[in-house]
Scaffold this motif. Structure first.
Motif: not given
Length: 337
Positions: A201, A177, A226, A206
């Motif tokens: 993420w 992340i 994501s 994304s």
């Protein structure tokens, strides 16, 4: 009437860390007021920033648009400071404020807290020597500042156990992340090519059209990705994963993730030998030095559940005992002049 000292926390919005720091100060007995100097909370504010500052600067259509914006934000912070009339002020980074803010502080006790690399700020040595106590998240930077006559103090980043609780779910993924710097993209893509279940993420990963517009880029890596998630959900993703990869590269200090992953009971695979100043390597966190070593550790996390569970338990226990924001604020709170 409250007799608690009034503390004004001036901070960037970055992932809501201002909330963790402010809450920790409140637990120490302060009446905390917060000014997020780069807050763009509404869609209209975000669109205005993109249209009037970021896009013109990227297209080189206007000069010093960020300077104009910083002056507007500084006006807002000064107005709040005059309204609060704080007894003490903590400034996190502060690089979105112009000189008028520092003049307006006058003799108010202040601490400047840098939880990012020094080279990302525009502060001069003369300014840092004059501003008061400076908290730096990197030991190497702190020592260098001290040699140059700055009242600098090493305070690492931290974990906030009050933000989220582990869900107990296991995703079976190798997760990351954060921002998609080139070294991170290359590392994660190689793991994916080697058959590992990578999931990242962040706006740089994304495929959502809004994130592609925000990053001015359409290209995206081939592994699962994501959108950005709130910090509370990021905490949980780290705990749920088979392992979470921490990739610092040339960063001088340890990122928040160094403490968040084990703090949530996650399996941390980190690229820094000097993590041993915080954790026991091999039992609380795992260190990797190249992509082959990272691949082996990721596969072990996926298949050796007993090893992974021992690391989860030991890392969380150490973090809660030594590396929370409450521990850090005890150090910061001792620095007032």
């Amino acid at each position: 009437m409250s007799t608690a000292p009034r503390l004004l926390l001036i901070s960037p919005s970055f992932h809501g860390y201002w909330q963790s720091i402010g809450d920790a100060f409140a637990r120490r007995g302060y009446e905390v007021h917060t000014a997020r100097y780069d807050a763009y909370d509404t869609m209209a504010e975000k669109v205005r920033l993109k249209a009037t500052v970021q896009l013109p600067e990227r297209l080189r259509l206007a000069r010093d648009r960020q300077g104009v914006e910083n002056r507007r934000l500084t006006d807002r912070v000064i107005a709040m400071m005059r309204g609060v009339r704080p007894d003490r002020v903590v400034i996190i980074k502060g690089d979105g404020l112009d000189d008028r803010f520092w003049d307006a502080l006058g003799e108010t006790p202040r601490i400047l807290w840098l939880y990012d690399d020094l080279h990302r700020h525009d502060y001069t040595e003369d300014f840092l020597r004059s501003v008061g106590p400076v908290v730096d998240y990197a030991r190497s930077e702190t020592e260098e500042l001290q040699r140059r006559g700055v009242d600098a103090h090493f305070v690492p980043n931290a974990f906030d156990p009050h933000r989220a609780a582990p869900t107990g779910h296991r995703s079976g993924e190798i997760v990351f992340i954060g921002s998609g710097y080139d070294n991170r993209l290359e590392t994660l893509q190689t793991l994916g090519e080697r058959g590992l279940p990578v999931h990242a993420w962040g706006r740089d990963f994304s495929r959502h059209v809004i994130d592609r517009a925000r990053t001015f880029s359409w290209k995206r890596p081939p592994f699962t990705s994501s959108r950005e998630v709130p910090l509370e959900r990021a905490y949980q993703i780290h705990a749920e994963a088979a392992a979470a990869v921490a990739i610092h590269g040339l960063q001088n200090g340890h990122a928040m993730r160094t403490f968040e992953i084990p703090g949530m009971g996650g399996v941390q695979l980190v690229d820094r030998d000097d993590v041993d100043q915080f954790y026991e390597v091999g039992t609380e966190v795992a260190v990797w030095h190249d992509i082959d070593e990272l691949t082996d550790l990721a596969r072990r996390a996926l298949h050796d559940t007993a090893w992974a569970e021992r690391m989860r338990e030991a890392g969380r226990r150490r973090t809660l005992a030594e590396h929370t924001f409450d521990h850090r604020l005890e150090e910061v709170d001792a620095l007032w002049h």
